[in-house]
Design a protein around this motif. Sequence first.
Motif, PDB file in Angstrom:
ATOM      1  N   ARG A   1       0.752  -1.293   0.029  1.00 45.15           N
ATOM      2  CA  ARG A   1      -0.015   0.067  -0.082  1.00 45.15           C
ATOM      3  C   ARG A   1       0.941   1.391  -0.214  1.00 45.15           C
ATOM      4  NH1 ARG A   1      -3.264  -3.037   3.096  1.00 45.15           N
ATOM      5  NH2 ARG A   1      -2.562  -2.632   5.069  1.00 45.15           N
ATOM      6  N   HIS A   2       1.907   1.285   1.009  1.00 44.36           N
ATOM      7  CA  HIS A   2       2.719   2.558   1.078  1.00 44.36           C
ATOM      8  C   HIS A   2       3.647   2.580  -0.373  1.00 44.36           C
ATOM      9  CE1 HIS A   2       5.735   5.098   2.453  1.00 44.36           C
ATOM     10  NE2 HIS A   2       6.941   4.328   1.990  1.00 44.36           N
ATOM     11  N   PHE A   3       4.300   1.700  -0.744  1.00 40.74           N
ATOM     12  CA  PHE A   3       5.082   2.081  -2.197  1.00 40.74           C
ATOM     13  C   PHE A   3       4.372   2.260  -3.575  1.00 40.74           C
ATOM     14  CE2 PHE A   3       8.088  -0.049   0.585  1.00 40.74           C
ATOM     15  CZ  PHE A   3       9.128   0.832   0.432  1.00 40.74           C
ATOM     16  N   ARG A   4       3.214   1.417  -3.484  1.00 38.89           N
ATOM     17  CA  ARG A   4       1.883   1.698  -4.605  1.00 38.89           C
ATOM     18  C   ARG A   4       1.552   3.249  -4.652  1.00 38.89           C
ATOM     19  NH1 ARG A   4      -2.319  -2.676  -5.293  1.00 38.89           N
ATOM     20  NH2 ARG A   4      -0.823  -3.780  -6.800  1.00 38.89           N
ATOM     21  N   SER A   5       1.278   3.612  -3.476  1.00 39.08           N
ATOM     22  CA  SER A   5       0.763   4.911  -3.116  1.00 39.08           C
ATOM     23  C   SER A   5       1.975   6.123  -3.609  1.00 39.08           C
ATOM     24  CB  SER A   5       0.181   5.159  -1.797  1.00 39.08           C
ATOM     25  OG  SER A   5       0.381   6.684  -1.506  1.00 39.08           O
TER      26      SER A   5
ATOM     27  N   SER B   1       4.335   5.545  -5.749  1.00 39.11           N
ATOM     28  CA  SER B   1       4.776   5.262  -7.051  1.00 39.11           C
ATOM     29  C   SER B   1       3.785   6.218  -7.888  1.00 39.11           C
ATOM     30  CB  SER B   1       4.887   3.880  -7.369  1.00 39.11           C
ATOM     31  OG  SER B   1       3.777   3.193  -7.523  1.00 39.11           O
ATOM     32  N   LYS B   2       2.518   5.991  -7.214  1.00 38.77           N
ATOM     33  CA  LYS B   2       1.725   6.791  -8.065  1.00 38.77           C
ATOM     34  C   LYS B   2       1.289   8.399  -7.740  1.00 38.77           C
ATOM     35  CE  LYS B   2      -1.440   2.934  -8.686  1.00 38.77           C
ATOM     36  NZ  LYS B   2      -2.581   2.261  -8.502  1.00 38.77           N
ATOM     37  N   SER B   3       2.037   8.734  -6.763  1.00 38.16           N
ATOM     38  CA  SER B   3       1.941  10.226  -6.350  1.00 38.16           C
ATOM     39  C   SER B   3       2.466  11.314  -7.394  1.00 38.16           C
ATOM     40  CB  SER B   3       2.688  10.508  -5.040  1.00 38.16           C
ATOM     41  OG  SER B   3       4.141  10.096  -5.186  1.00 38.16           O
ATOM     42  N   TRP B   4       3.537  10.638  -8.192  1.00 41.85           N
ATOM     43  CA  TRP B   4       3.864  11.652  -9.211  1.00 41.85           C
ATOM     44  C   TRP B   4       2.869  11.901 -10.365  1.00 41.85           C
ATOM     45  CZ3 TRP B   4       2.751   8.267 -13.038  1.00 41.85           C
ATOM     46  CH2 TRP B   4       3.051   6.878 -13.024  1.00 41.85           C
ATOM     47  N   ALA B   5       1.871  11.086 -10.328  1.00 43.72           N
ATOM     48  CA  ALA B   5       0.789  11.316 -11.379  1.00 43.72           C
ATOM     49  C   ALA B   5      -0.459  12.420 -10.896  1.00 43.72           C
ATOM     50  CB  ALA B   5      -0.119   9.790 -11.840  1.00 43.72           C
ATOM     51  N   ALA B   6      -0.216  12.481  -9.369  1.00 42.25           N
ATOM     52  CA  ALA B   6      -1.359  13.586  -9.168  1.00 42.25           C
ATOM     53  C   ALA B   6      -0.951  15.017  -9.647  1.00 42.25           C
ATOM     54  CB  ALA B   6      -0.925  13.753  -7.715  1.00 42.25           C
ATOM     55  N   GLY B   7       0.215  15.265  -9.944  1.00 43.59           N
ATOM     56  CA  GLY B   7       0.308  16.585 -10.714  1.00 43.59           C
ATOM     57  C   GLY B   7      -0.140  16.549 -12.116  1.00 43.59           C
ATOM     58  N   ASP B   8      -0.287  15.239 -12.995  1.00 45.08           N
ATOM     59  CA  ASP B   8      -0.664  15.171 -14.149  1.00 45.08           C
ATOM     60  C   ASP B   8      -2.219  15.601 -14.398  1.00 45.08           C
ATOM     61  OD1 ASP B   8       1.798  14.556 -14.512  1.00 45.08           O
ATOM     62  OD2 ASP B   8       1.499  12.558 -14.878  1.00 45.08           O
ATOM     63  N   LYS B   9      -2.885  15.035 -13.578  1.00 42.69           N
ATOM     64  CA  LYS B   9      -4.524  15.283 -13.237  1.00 42.69           C
ATOM     65  C   LYS B   9      -4.942  16.813 -13.124  1.00 42.69           C
ATOM     66  CE  LYS B   9      -4.881  10.757 -11.827  1.00 42.69           C
ATOM     67  NZ  LYS B   9      -5.346   9.828 -10.493  1.00 42.69           N
ATOM     68  N   LYS B  10      -5.642  17.343 -14.048  1.00 42.96           N
ATOM     69  CA  LYS B  10      -6.371  18.558 -13.768  1.00 42.96           C
ATOM     70  C   LYS B  10      -7.094  18.606 -12.785  1.00 42.96           C
ATOM     71  CE  LYS B  10      -5.642  19.805 -18.675  1.00 42.96           C
ATOM     72  NZ  LYS B  10      -6.206  20.015 -19.897  1.00 42.96           N
ATOM     73  N   ARG B  11      -7.060  19.761 -11.971  1.00 38.28           N
ATOM     74  CA  ARG B  11      -7.982  19.773 -10.829  1.00 38.28           C
ATOM     75  C   ARG B  11      -9.164  20.451 -11.168  1.00 38.28           C
ATOM     76  NH1 ARG B  11      -3.811  22.302  -6.345  1.00 38.28           N
ATOM     77  NH2 ARG B  11      -2.664  20.531  -5.924  1.00 38.28           N
ATOM     78  N   THR B  12     -10.240  19.965 -10.750  1.00 38.53           N
ATOM     79  CA  THR B  12     -11.649  20.358 -11.082  1.00 38.53           C
ATOM     80  C   THR B  12     -12.248  20.983 -10.048  1.00 38.53           C
ATOM     81  OG1 THR B  12     -12.598  18.489 -10.693  1.00 38.53           O
ATOM     82  CG2 THR B  12     -12.236  18.661 -12.998  1.00 38.53           C
ATOM     83  N   ILE B  13     -12.692  22.433 -10.067  1.00 32.28           N
ATOM     84  CA  ILE B  13     -13.282  22.880  -8.984  1.00 32.28           C
ATOM     85  C   ILE B  13     -14.769  22.884  -8.961  1.00 32.28           C
ATOM     86  CG2 ILE B  13     -13.415  25.134  -7.982  1.00 32.28           C
ATOM     87  CD1 ILE B  13     -10.895  25.927  -8.976  1.00 32.28           C
TER      88      ILE B  13
END
Length: 199
Positions: A177-181, A183-195
């Motif tokens: 769970r820790h490493f999967r999270s 390794s995916k954290s770099w993708a967070a910036g790729d997703k556009k935030r919707t308000i």
Amino acid sequence: MKAAVDRLVEEDLIGDGTDTFCLPTTRGKHQDLKSISADTMADILTGSYDDVIDTYRIIDCRYPYEYDRGHIKDAENKYTRDQVQQLLHDTQACDVTGKRNILIFHCEFSSERGPKMMRFLRAQDRTQNEANYPSLTFPEVYLLDGGYKAFYHKDKALCQPMEYKPMLHPGHCDDLRHFRSRSKSWAAGDKKRTISRRP
């Protein structure tokens, strides 16, 4: 541009189009990637390709708890995009003998993590060298077919330590769970935030 890409595929040329691949490839699960067998990987490690390869780097994309319990000799553990992207900033000496400098990616089975990181590196390499297309920092990149599991069962004597810890090992649920999270954290910036706006 499309004609150049078609030529690379049809003529089996490395990423910058300057030559053919120096290693024998196998038909892996990912048709867009060049794969090598566990036998070829063992041959590289034991020096059978020293006449054509100047340097090779084995990029193990498994999580640290998998890597620590057994990995291919001299493999580097890189499981996040940031770590893989750093490869493009590492200094690489130019070999004047004409020998190759290659990368070999893998994960447990080379079915998801390794191929994703290999494609990511190629995309970043293309972007970084866009002004000098088709030049690349790493024109010759391979995927280890069957991943660490296949290699371990082929030649565990070339693994350090001589063990194999599966990603889904029941004793490592929290680690997974820790490493999967992570390794995916770099993708967070790729997703556009919707308000969301309330009416």
